[in-house]
Design an enzyme around this catalytic site. Structure first.
Site, PDB file in Angstrom:
ATOM      1  N   GLU A   6      39.478  39.433  39.407  1.00  0.00           N
ATOM      2  CA  GLU A   6      39.432  40.726  40.099  1.00  0.00           C
ATOM      3  C   GLU A   6      38.498  41.609  39.292  1.00  0.00           C
ATOM      4  O   GLU A   6      38.571  41.631  38.057  1.00  0.00           O
ATOM      5  CB  GLU A   6      40.809  41.393  40.152  1.00  0.00           C
ATOM      6  N   GLU A  19      49.615  37.906  38.200  1.00  0.00           N
ATOM      7  CA  GLU A  19      50.389  38.933  37.493  1.00  0.00           C
ATOM      8  C   GLU A  19      51.867  38.578  37.340  1.00  0.00           C
ATOM      9  O   GLU A  19      52.737  39.240  37.906  1.00  0.00           O
ATOM     10  CB  GLU A  19      50.254  40.274  38.223  1.00  0.00           C
TER      11      GLU A  19
HETATM   12  C1  IPT Z   1      45.876  44.057  40.044  1.00  0.00           C
HETATM   13  C2  IPT Z   1      46.619  43.143  40.966  1.00  0.00           C
HETATM   14  O1  IPT Z   1      46.472  41.815  40.590  1.00  0.00           O
HETATM   15  C3  IPT Z   1      46.200  43.282  42.372  1.00  0.00           C
HETATM   16  O2  IPT Z   1      47.143  42.624  43.177  1.00  0.00           O
HETATM   17  C4  IPT Z   1      46.080  44.723  42.749  1.00  0.00           C
HETATM   18  O3  IPT Z   1      47.326  45.322  42.635  1.00  0.00           O
HETATM   19  C5  IPT Z   1      45.125  45.388  41.826  1.00  0.00           C
HETATM   20  O4  IPT Z   1      45.590  45.299  40.536  1.00  0.00           O
HETATM   21  C6  IPT Z   1      44.985  46.864  42.101  1.00  0.00           C
HETATM   22  O5  IPT Z   1      44.727  47.170  43.407  1.00  0.00           O
HETATM   23  S1  IPT Z   1      46.927  44.308  38.679  1.00  0.00           S
HETATM   24  C7  IPT Z   1      46.368  45.705  37.801  1.00  0.00           C
HETATM   25  C8  IPT Z   1      47.511  46.240  36.992  1.00  0.00           C
HETATM   26  C9  IPT Z   1      45.255  45.355  36.890  1.00  0.00           C
END
Ligand code: IPT
Length: 961
Positions: free
Chosen positions: A480, A404
């Site tokens: 993710e 990010e």
């Molecule tokens: C995404 C992040 O990469 C991760 O670190 C964590 O914050 C997650 O979200 C949420 O728990 S970023 C999100 C804006 C898609």
């Protein structure tokens, strides 16, 4: 201290691999002197002097995160920086942790030594014996200093001044607690003239053979030997080894090697492993693999960023036990122990650089470091440090540039720098969807539909059309997905089906492995986990830091148990006649010799037949249908369930013999029950009406007792205490669930009796009660008509719903609330269990007959919310007296010692206190859970949409006895 410097570190040695040498090392971990100042200007002067008197300082353990030891407080933000975005400057209010240690050095260090810091958050100036060694940058990166000239046998004085904030804080905006300190090990390594400086193992695998070469950076000649392979070779020369066992996460074969010079011996663990991409499919050792991954942060509920080795060991075993085979080290290189264990236990690792600049996004990415040439050396150095330290781990198959950071040329420069060192692994970065300088197309939280399109290679074009063909040639991962926050995640199965169907899809990494709760105690000593806002933060992101498959103490949440089922490496399907079984071997490399298949048949009375199936040979990535032994079909009867479980046939490093890996079932718990005729008349007495054992209040039409069990209900409920996923990304505005339920006031629905009549028809006598339910301020309503009949001992309730008006969006449930006077303690049910199940979760809940206490039905989510529903066809709830049994054609139930409003009002687990009653809700229908706390919401198939209700949704029957 030069806190606004963009230098990637001052006075540090060039990055190199981590290895341990026979020359020896001395740990400087232990108790150090410590003093915290609120700002640099307040910090004491002259602390670097050997004679400085630190007698009035306190002490602190090293390694440590100082806010976990009573100095200052932890603070949590996700995307937003907790300080003004004014790079490279940071606020004057900048906690400074001064650390001092006086130590004697072991004799073997006196011919030359290196001082290594494995991690200091955020930046430190370091002095030894009065002299400045330099300055560290990169909290989760190694800093080494040459101390050969300064180190002496006794009375060395090591001084480390750590600042919580510096320019590099702008590069470390990961979603986690801000926790300054010397949080990883401090070590002295012997490094005399001529010692090995660096080592680089290249060990490739193809079709059963290996190619090995090891670069050794040393002034002394070295020899390399791998006794198990009969290999004796010299640095830099390439050896072909005709027969090797490859390293994979399934079979993590490591060969012990030694590199010897006249000065020292270095032991290495070598895995032969090749990563490649063919036709947009990711291959390991020539075969397609799927990442069944998790994102892993480093966190401990008492120690912060310091995670003891035994905790790491046990959590990796727990991952293996739950069929997880891959880890993304979000969002920084992990403590080296993790990688050692990943090599040994078998995990595919994405090793991520310590980099995130997410908070610039709140400022339209103005001055984003990844797009500013001034930051390039610092960023490239971070990547080099990541690759250099970890390059010898076979478990690492992908380097990630960070997380990010938006887009910018510095990222491409980092990719080049990584490739220049190591061309054998793939390069990953998610934030630039055009993927022009990476080797994988990676996304986070992409929807099922989009992932399907990517699997089919019909996704939209890249923004820059010139790189579209490149991206289309890449394998796809979700770095993710399925956000494991609170109750959920819902919808995991649908992703897994796509991953298994399309070769381009190489799987994904759940966000995230671990909740970052911080252990707290109430005044009466009751333990709970704290989250953002509990530590006096003015800017924070609440419980968004509590989004893991396991608690901060590594206790599995229901999501992990479900994930284990979704990630099963073996699919077991049983024919409805119980005569055949289909076994799908989803391993890429292993046959099934390490498993045995146990079978068992149970009904309401318990297990009555069991055995072990004869071995079924199924090659990797193959499927076989076999005939089951006759005795299994012979054991089939009504209400019986056959379960076949694949278990480890012998002990492994991560679980014992008998550990359950996968399972499949056939059969049903359906109970044949005689229909209830209304033979019992409706009797009037005082202000009550009776239908068999059921008694009703004649003014409200509500049930008040069933035999001697005092009960109040049923009341229609369309609402649940919003889960984190119901709340959506708006988690900070806690009561505003994104499904709109609270806005529609579904939580405030009230009922008005509109009809109470006796019926006498084909089904016999009955009492018909119609109640109109509606929310304050709105004219939409639902009329609920319940016809009660009894044969004298059992009672049937035929329920009919008639909604009218403009109902919007979704309902959380179609449920009936009952309050039982007194605490029930035992529950038994026939249905799915033992764990919770919602329409799109509960993959791990199997058919059978279960028992629990009411307490154990509750899932203690850190921020309390709807939880604990079980699916049943029959349920018995009992307290001190006689219990009640409820039957139906499949329903969900929750039973709690507190009410739904109390559950909803609670902020932390100790806020929930039993109030003496038992609250039972029977749901005929439920809305799914989804994963909208970050990502897509409930899939259409799991929506409970009041405008689309069918007759089956509107009519149901329950029996009470
Ligand atoms: C995404 C992040 O990469 C991760 O670190 C964590 O914050 C997650 O979200 C949420 O728990 S970023 C999100 C804006 C898609």
């Amino acid at each position: 201290m030069d806190l606004s410097s963009l230098d990637p570190g001052v006075g540090t040695l060039p990055p190199r691999a981590r290895f341990s040498s026979s020359l020896g090392e001395q740990s400087l971990n232990g108790t150090w002197r410590f003093r915290l100042s609120a700002r640099l200007a307040d910090a004491p002067a002259g602390i670097e002097a050997e004679g400085y008197d630190d007698a009035d300082w306190g002490t602190i353990p090293v390694p440590s995160s100082w806010p976990m030891h009573g100095h200052g407080a932890p603070a949590y933000t996700n995307v937003q920086y907790p300080f003004p975005v004014d790079p490279p400057y940071v606020p004057d209010e900048n906690p400074i942790g001064d650390h001092r240690l006086v130590f004697d050095a072991e004799a073997f260090l006196l011919d030359g030594a290196v001082l290594r810091f494995d991690g200091i958050d955020n930046t430190a100036d370091v002095w030894l014996n009065g002299e400045l060694l330099g300055s560290t940058r990169g909290s989760r990166l190694v800093s080494e200093f040459d101390v050969s000239r300064l180190l002496r046998a006794t009375g060395n004085v090591l001084v480390v001044r750590v600042a919580q904030w510096s320019a590099s804080s702008y590069l470390e905006d990961q979603d986690m607690w801000w926790l300054p300190g010397i949080f990883r090990d401090v070590t002295l390594l012997a490094k005399p003239q001529g010692a090995i400086n660096d080592l680089f193992v290249h060990a490739d695998y193809a079709d059963g053979s290996g190619t090995l070469s090891i670069d050794v950076d040393s002034a002394s000649p070295a020899t390399i030997s791998i006794p198990e392979l009969g290999v004796e070779t010299a640095p830099g020369s390439s050896v072909e080894i005709p027969e090797v066992v490859g390293w994979t996460a399934e079979e993590p074969k490591l060969y012990r090697a030694t590199v010897r010079t006249e000065l020292e011996t270095v032991e290495l663990a070598i895995g032969f492993r090749t990563v490649s991409v063919v036709d947009s499919t990711l291959l390991i050792n020539g075969r397609p693999i799927l990442f069944k991954g998790v994102n892993r942060h480093e966190h401990h509920p008492d120690l912060g960023r310091v995670v003891p080795r035994e905790v790491v060991e046990s959590e990796l075993r727990l991952m293996k036990q739950h069929n997880i085979n891959a880890i993304r080290t979000s969002h920084y290189p992990p403590h080296p122990v993790l990688l050692e264990l990943a090599d040994e236990l078998g995990f595919y690792v994405i090793d991520e650089c310590d980099l995130e600049t997410h908070g610039f996004g709140m400022n339209k990415w103005r001055r984003n470091p990844v797009a500013d040439p001034a930051w390039r050396p610092a960023l490239v150095e971070r990547m080099i440090k990541t690759v250099q330290r970890d390059k010898n781990h076979p478990s690492i198959v992908i380097w990630s540039l960070g997380n990010e950071c938006g887009t910018g040329d510095n990222l491409a420069a980092m990719a080049d720098a990584a490739r220049a060192i190591d061309g054998s692994r793939l390069i990953h970065y998610e934030g630039d969807w055009d993927s022009s300088y990476v080797d994988l197309y990676s996304r986070m939280y992409a929807s099922v539909d989009e992932v399907k399109a990517i699997g089919e290679k019909t996704e939209e074009q890249t923004k820059d059309p010139t790189v579209d063909a490149h991206r289309r040639s890449l394998p796809f991962i979700q770095c993710e997905y399925i956000h494991a926050m609170g109750n959920g995640p819902g919808g995991m199965t649908e992703y897994q089906e796509l991953f298994e169907r399309y070769p381009r899809l190489a799987g994904g990494f759940v966000w995230e492995w671990l909740e970052h709760g911080i252990r707290q105690h109430t005044d009466d000593g009751v333990e709970y986990y704290g989250y953002g806002g509990d530590f006096g933060e003015t800017v924070h992101d609440g419980n968004f830091v509590i989004d893991g498959l396991v608690s901060a103490d590594r206790e599995p949440r229901p999501g992990l148990v479900d994930l284990k089922k979704v990630y099963e490496p073996v699919g077991i399907g049983i024919g409805t006649d119980w005569k055949t079984i289909t076994i799908a071997n989803k391993y890429a490399f292993s046959d099934l010799d390490h498993l045995r298949l146990d079978w068992a048949v149970e009904d309401a009375e318990g297990r009555y037949a069991a055995g072990v199936l004869p071995a079924i040979e199924v090659a990797a990535a193959d499927q076989v249908t076999a005939v089951l032994p006759d005795e299994i079909a012979a054991a089939r009867r009504d209400g019986a369930v056959l379960t076949v479980v694949a278990r480890l046939a012998k002990d492994t490093d991560w679980a014992g013999e008998g550990h359950e890996v996968a399972w499949g079932q056939a059969g049903a718990v359906t109970m044949i029950s005689e229909p209830i005729d209304g033979t019992a008349p409706v009797l009037t007495q005082d202000r009550t009406l009776s239908v068999g054992p059921a008694r009703f209040d004649a003014t409200t039409g509500r049930l008040i007792a069933l035999d001697d069990v005092a009960i109040d209900g049923p009341r229609l409920t369309l609402w649940r205490s919003p889960t984190d996923n119901d709340n959506g990304m708006d988690h900070r505005v806690k009561r505003r669930d994104s499904s709109g339920w609270t806005g529609q006031r579904l939580d405030k629905v009230v009922g008005r009796l509109v009809g109470l009549t006796e019926v006498d028809d084909d089904h016999g006598h009955g009492l018909q009660v119609t109640t109109r339910y509606a929310a304050p301020s709105y004219d939409r309503h639902v009329d609920v008509t319940i016809t009660w009949r009894s044969d004298g001992s059992r009672v049937a309730a035929a329920v009919r719903l008639e909604p009218s008006g403009d109902w919007k969006q979704s309902w959380a449930r179609i449920g009936l609330d009952f309050v039982l006077d007194g605490a029930a303690d035992r529950v038994s049910w026939a249905g799915h269990g033992p764990g919770q199940k919602y329409p799109d979760t509960g993959q791990a809940a199997r058919l059978g007959y279960f028992e629990s206490s009411v307490t154990d039905l509750q899932v203690p989510y850190v921020r309390p919310q709807e939880n604990g529903a079980r699916w049943a066809e029959r349920l018995t709830l009992s307290g001190s007296g006689r219990g009640i049994t409820i039957g139906g054609d499949g329903f969900a139930f929750t039973a709690r010692p507190w009410s739904t409003p109390a559950l909803d009002a609670a902020e932390h687990t100790p806020d929930l206190q039993p109030d003496g009653s038992t609250y039972l809700t029977i749901d005929h229908r439920q809305h799914g859970i989804g994963t909208a706390s970050c990502g897509p919401g409930v899939l259409p198939a799991y929506h409970l949409d009041p405008t689309q209700l069918t007759e089956a949704d509107l009519n149901f029957e329950l029996t009470f006895s």
